[in-house]
Motif scaffolding. Structure first.
Motif, PDB file in Angstrom:
ATOM      1  N   CYS A   1       0.834  -1.197   0.000  1.00 49.69           N
ATOM      2  CA  CYS A   1       0.000   0.000   0.000  1.00 49.69           C
ATOM      3  C   CYS A   1       0.868   1.246   0.000  1.00 49.69           C
ATOM      4  O   CYS A   1       2.066   1.189   0.257  1.00 49.69           O
ATOM      5  N   GLY A   2       0.237   2.366  -0.322  1.00 50.62           N
ATOM      6  CA  GLY A   2       0.905   3.656  -0.343  1.00 50.62           C
ATOM      7  C   GLY A   2      -0.136   4.721  -0.582  1.00 50.62           C
ATOM      8  O   GLY A   2      -1.335   4.423  -0.662  1.00 50.62           O
ATOM      9  N   THR A   3       0.316   5.968  -0.739  1.00 52.25           N
ATOM     10  CA  THR A   3      -0.635   7.037  -1.060  1.00 52.25           C
ATOM     11  C   THR A   3      -1.277   6.790  -2.423  1.00 52.25           C
ATOM     12  O   THR A   3      -2.318   7.338  -2.741  1.00 52.25           O
ATOM     13  N   SER A   4      -0.658   5.920  -3.219  1.00 57.76           N
ATOM     14  CA  SER A   4      -1.154   5.577  -4.555  1.00 57.76           C
ATOM     15  C   SER A   4      -2.262   4.534  -4.540  1.00 57.76           C
ATOM     16  O   SER A   4      -2.812   4.217  -5.589  1.00 57.76           O
ATOM     17  N   GLY A   5      -2.564   3.938  -3.387  1.00 54.76           N
ATOM     18  CA  GLY A   5      -3.582   2.897  -3.333  1.00 54.76           C
ATOM     19  C   GLY A   5      -3.002   1.556  -2.918  1.00 54.76           C
ATOM     20  O   GLY A   5      -1.864   1.472  -2.453  1.00 54.76           O
ATOM     21  N   VAL A   6      -3.803   0.508  -3.123  1.00 58.65           N
ATOM     22  CA  VAL A   6      -3.455  -0.822  -2.610  1.00 58.65           C
ATOM     23  C   VAL A   6      -3.357  -1.830  -3.755  1.00 58.65           C
ATOM     24  O   VAL A   6      -4.191  -1.848  -4.653  1.00 58.65           O
ATOM     25  N   ASP A   7      -2.307  -2.658  -3.717  1.00 58.69           N
ATOM     26  CA  ASP A   7      -2.107  -3.731  -4.693  1.00 58.69           C
ATOM     27  C   ASP A   7      -1.954  -5.055  -3.956  1.00 58.69           C
ATOM     28  O   ASP A   7      -1.469  -5.080  -2.832  1.00 58.69           O
ATOM     29  N   VAL A   8      -2.329  -6.149  -4.637  1.00 62.64           N
ATOM     30  CA  VAL A   8      -2.063  -7.476  -4.091  1.00 62.64           C
ATOM     31  C   VAL A   8      -1.361  -8.313  -5.158  1.00 62.64           C
ATOM     32  O   VAL A   8      -1.477  -8.048  -6.359  1.00 62.64           O
ATOM     33  N   SER A   9      -0.631  -9.323  -4.702  1.00 63.59           N
ATOM     34  CA  SER A   9       0.006 -10.269  -5.606  1.00 63.59           C
ATOM     35  C   SER A   9      -0.295 -11.676  -5.111  1.00 63.59           C
ATOM     36  O   SER A   9      -0.247 -11.938  -3.902  1.00 63.59           O
ATOM     37  N   ALA A  10      -0.600 -12.577  -6.037  1.00 67.09           N
ATOM     38  CA  ALA A  10      -0.877 -13.972  -5.669  1.00 67.09           C
ATOM     39  C   ALA A  10       0.296 -14.874  -6.013  1.00 67.09           C
ATOM     40  O   ALA A  10       0.236 -16.083  -5.778  1.00 67.09           O
ATOM     41  N   ASP A  11       1.363 -14.317  -6.613  1.00 66.53           N
ATOM     42  CA  ASP A  11       2.485 -15.154  -7.051  1.00 66.53           C
ATOM     43  C   ASP A  11       3.824 -14.616  -6.542  1.00 66.53           C
ATOM     44  O   ASP A  11       4.774 -14.442  -7.302  1.00 66.53           O
ATOM     45  N   THR A  12       3.867 -14.383  -5.244  1.00 65.51           N
ATOM     46  CA  THR A  12       5.093 -13.957  -4.557  1.00 65.51           C
ATOM     47  C   THR A  12       5.693 -12.680  -5.148  1.00 65.51           C
ATOM     48  O   THR A  12       6.908 -12.494  -5.102  1.00 65.51           O
ATOM     49  N   GLY A  13       4.844 -11.824  -5.700  1.00 66.98           N
ATOM     50  CA  GLY A  13       5.308 -10.504  -6.113  1.00 66.98           C
ATOM     51  C   GLY A  13       5.657 -10.339  -7.581  1.00 66.98           C
ATOM     52  O   GLY A  13       6.090  -9.264  -7.988  1.00 66.98           O
ATOM     53  N   MET A  14       5.477 -11.389  -8.409  1.00 67.85           N
ATOM     54  CA  MET A  14       5.804 -11.251  -9.839  1.00 67.85           C
ATOM     55  C   MET A  14       4.760 -10.426 -10.586  1.00 67.85           C
ATOM     56  O   MET A  14       5.086  -9.657 -11.489  1.00 67.85           O
ATOM     57  N   HIS A  15       3.483 -10.608 -10.216  1.00 69.91           N
ATOM     58  CA  HIS A  15       2.395  -9.846 -10.845  1.00 69.91           C
ATOM     59  C   HIS A  15       1.553  -9.218  -9.747  1.00 69.91           C
ATOM     60  O   HIS A  15       1.175  -9.896  -8.790  1.00 69.91           O
ATOM     61  N   TRP A  16       1.262  -7.940  -9.923  1.00 66.38           N
ATOM     62  CA  TRP A  16       0.479  -7.214  -8.918  1.00 66.38           C
ATOM     63  C   TRP A  16      -0.831  -6.750  -9.524  1.00 66.38           C
ATOM     64  O   TRP A  16      -0.901  -6.417 -10.716  1.00 66.38           O
ATOM     65  N   LYS A  17      -1.867  -6.725  -8.694  1.00 63.79           N
ATOM     66  CA  LYS A  17      -3.183  -6.273  -9.121  1.00 63.79           C
ATOM     67  C   LYS A  17      -3.616  -5.115  -8.227  1.00 63.79           C
ATOM     68  O   LYS A  17      -3.575  -5.213  -6.996  1.00 63.79           O
TER      69      LYS A  17
ATOM     70  N   ILE B   1      -6.094  -3.038  -6.375  1.00 70.44           N
ATOM     71  CA  ILE B   1      -7.450  -3.353  -5.889  1.00 70.44           C
ATOM     72  C   ILE B   1      -8.169  -2.180  -5.236  1.00 70.44           C
ATOM     73  O   ILE B   1      -9.361  -2.259  -4.992  1.00 70.44           O
ATOM     74  N   SER B   2      -7.436  -1.092  -4.918  1.00 64.97           N
ATOM     75  CA  SER B   2      -8.127   0.033  -4.273  1.00 64.97           C
ATOM     76  C   SER B   2      -7.360   1.325  -4.503  1.00 64.97           C
ATOM     77  O   SER B   2      -6.129   1.355  -4.426  1.00 64.97           O
ATOM     78  N   THR B   3      -8.114   2.393  -4.747  1.00 65.98           N
ATOM     79  CA  THR B   3      -7.502   3.712  -4.906  1.00 65.98           C
ATOM     80  C   THR B   3      -7.293   4.377  -3.548  1.00 65.98           C
ATOM     81  O   THR B   3      -6.705   5.457  -3.475  1.00 65.98           O
ATOM     82  N   GLU B   4      -7.784   3.749  -2.460  1.00 63.76           N
ATOM     83  CA  GLU B   4      -7.663   4.352  -1.123  1.00 63.76           C
ATOM     84  C   GLU B   4      -6.190   4.451  -0.720  1.00 63.76           C
ATOM     85  O   GLU B   4      -5.450   3.481  -0.799  1.00 63.76           O
ATOM     86  N   SER B   5      -5.804   5.625  -0.242  1.00 63.44           N
ATOM     87  CA  SER B   5      -4.431   5.850   0.217  1.00 63.44           C
ATOM     88  C   SER B   5      -4.239   5.282   1.623  1.00 63.44           C
ATOM     89  O   SER B   5      -5.052   5.516   2.511  1.00 63.44           O
ATOM     90  N   PHE B   6      -3.176   4.502   1.785  1.00 66.68           N
ATOM     91  CA  PHE B   6      -2.794   4.001   3.113  1.00 66.68           C
ATOM     92  C   PHE B   6      -1.281   4.068   3.229  1.00 66.68           C
ATOM     93  O   PHE B   6      -0.571   3.899   2.236  1.00 66.68           O
ATOM     94  N   HIS B   7      -0.771   4.261   4.463  1.00 63.69           N
ATOM     95  CA  HIS B   7       0.682   4.257   4.670  1.00 63.69           C
ATOM     96  C   HIS B   7       1.206   2.877   5.047  1.00 63.69           C
ATOM     97  O   HIS B   7       2.346   2.544   4.749  1.00 63.69           O
ATOM     98  N   VAL B   8       0.381   2.092   5.750  1.00 58.59           N
ATOM     99  CA  VAL B   8       0.892   0.847   6.328  1.00 58.59           C
ATOM    100  C   VAL B   8      -0.158  -0.256   6.235  1.00 58.59           C
ATOM    101  O   VAL B   8      -1.366   0.009   6.320  1.00 58.59           O
ATOM    102  N   CYS B   9       0.295  -1.499   6.018  1.00 60.38           N
ATOM    103  CA  CYS B   9      -0.593  -2.668   5.976  1.00 60.38           C
ATOM    104  C   CYS B   9       0.100  -3.802   6.726  1.00 60.38           C
ATOM    105  O   CYS B   9       1.278  -4.065   6.503  1.00 60.38           O
ATOM    106  N   ARG B  10      -0.594  -4.435   7.648  1.00 56.59           N
ATOM    107  CA  ARG B  10       0.034  -5.510   8.425  1.00 56.59           C
ATOM    108  C   ARG B  10      -0.939  -6.664   8.615  1.00 56.59           C
ATOM    109  O   ARG B  10      -2.147  -6.460   8.764  1.00 56.59           O
TER     110      ARG B  10
END
Ligand code: NAG
Ligand code: NAG
Length: 343
Positions: free
Chosen positions: A288-304, A306-315
């Motif tokens: 995540c970042g001010t740019s929104g949120v991404d997820v990856s299902a393959d250990t980081g090779m491809h990212w999707k 999923i949200s335009t919401e800005s966040f600084h931290v995800c845990r």
């Protein structure tokens, strides 16, 4: 018995599309949240500017907001929580302070203070309930580091030879409290940014091809897949970018299968500047970042994206599966999984 087991197996194989959404659980409080510690699926703590800490003990349904008495103007950039009662926060600068509560945030005890000019604490990480480390910006050319071996009740600065040497214009970002990680072996790694950016193991720098060269560029977070691995076998994901150009996705994420010896660029990088990355399942990641949120299902090779919401931290929960996010204006989000059956 046997049939229902096979039925379950078939169903499980059938479910191959998983969608994730972010539910916003709180927003509007006058604080920029950068500290987040998820103890389990019920207990979550956040910390931020304006002396603010908040806690939920019911999986994010309700939040208790608090201002740390005597520290109303301080910026608590990282928090580590151990249960509903016990948490540690770091206040970044002048003086740098570390505070601990054992009564759910009613009282905070000063457990460390450093009045040296230039002190700026960036992040804190615990190996287990007793052993933790805190990292700060370079003082006299060495990254400030201190450790605790008594659950944060006291902190000792590392001797100079154990503190990594910084390049000129190189520092750490205090954006999400996730630029330092510990292996169970006792080794630590952290990422830096600014005019140059490296991945350090203990005090030794190694190359990191993330965007660098400006005060606003570099690495903000490192995720490790398995802290029980040997350093040479550790799967690492590093994110960052240029926080002054947060829609640019160039050189903002790199992966390594060998502890940072060689780096791989994702085939599809996450979108824009990212201040945090975390493994949420063995091969799945969130960033995540001010740019929104991404997820990856393959250990980081491809990212999707999923949200335009800005966040600084995800845990992710230390003991559990829940994933929370936090950001500016007191925003707190929770990741929801929706397993959709393939048509
Ligand atoms: C901190 O509080 C002040 C006064 O209420 C407010 O103006 C300011 O925007 C707050 N800071 C953040 C980062 O929310
Ligand atoms: C925590 O980790 C340290 C260093 O690896 C180890 O010496 C200590 O025994 C551990 N403590 C607990 C409670 O697991």
């Amino acid at each position: 018995m046997k049939n229902s087991f096979l039925g379950f197996l078939a169903f499980w194989l059938y479910v191959s599309v998983t969608a994730q959404t972010i539910d916003i659980q709180a927003r509007g409080t006058k604080t920029s949240l950068r500290g987040l510690s998820v103890v389990d699926n019920q207990i979550v703590w956040v910390s931020g500017s304006n002396g603010t800490v908040a806690r939920s003990t019911d999986g994010g349904k309700t939040w208790q907001w608090m201002t740390v008495a005597g520290y109303e103007k301080r910026d608590f950039r990282d928090i580590e929580a151990f249960d509903a009662q016990t948490a540690i926060i770091i206040g970044i600068a002048e003086p740098a302070v570390i505070l601990k509560t054992t009564d759910g945030g009613e009282h905070w005890k000063l457990v460390y203070e450093n009045t040296a000019p230039g002190m700026f604490l960036d992040a804190m990480e615990f190996r287990n309930e007793t052993h933790g480390i805190v990292i700060g910006d370079p003082i006299h050319g060495r990254f400030f580091m201190a450790q605790t071996t008594d659950a944060g009740n006291s902190w000792q600065e590392l001797p100079a030879p154990k503190q990594a040497v910084a390049d000129s214009g190189e520092a750490c970002f205090a954006s999400s409290g996730t630029n330092i990680k510990l292996l169970t072996s006792g080794e630590s790694c952290f990422v830096s940014g600014g005019l140059s950016s490296h991945l350090f193991w203990n005090a030794t720098p190694g190359p990191l091809p993330i965007v660098q060269g400006k005060e606003t560029t570099g690495a903000h977070a490192v995720a490790i897949q398995n802290p029980h691995q040997r350093k040479e076998r550790t799967y690492l994901v590093v994110v960052g970018g240029n926080f002054n150009a947060d829609s640019v996705s160039i050189q903002n994420c790199f992966l390594s299968k060998d502890g940072g010896h060689t780096w791989i660029a994702p085939a599809t990088p996450p979108r824009g500047f990212k201040s945090c990355v975390e493994f949420i399942r063995p091969t799945q990641l969130i960033a995540c970042g001010t740019s929104g949120v991404d997820v990856s299902a393959d250990t980081g090779m491809h990212w999707k994206y999923i949200s335009t919401e800005s966040f600084h931290v995800c845990r992710k929960a230390k003991k559990g599966s829940a994933v929370y996010l936090a950001g500016s204006n007191g925003k707190i989000g929770k990741l929801t999984w929706t397993d959709k059956t393939q048509p």
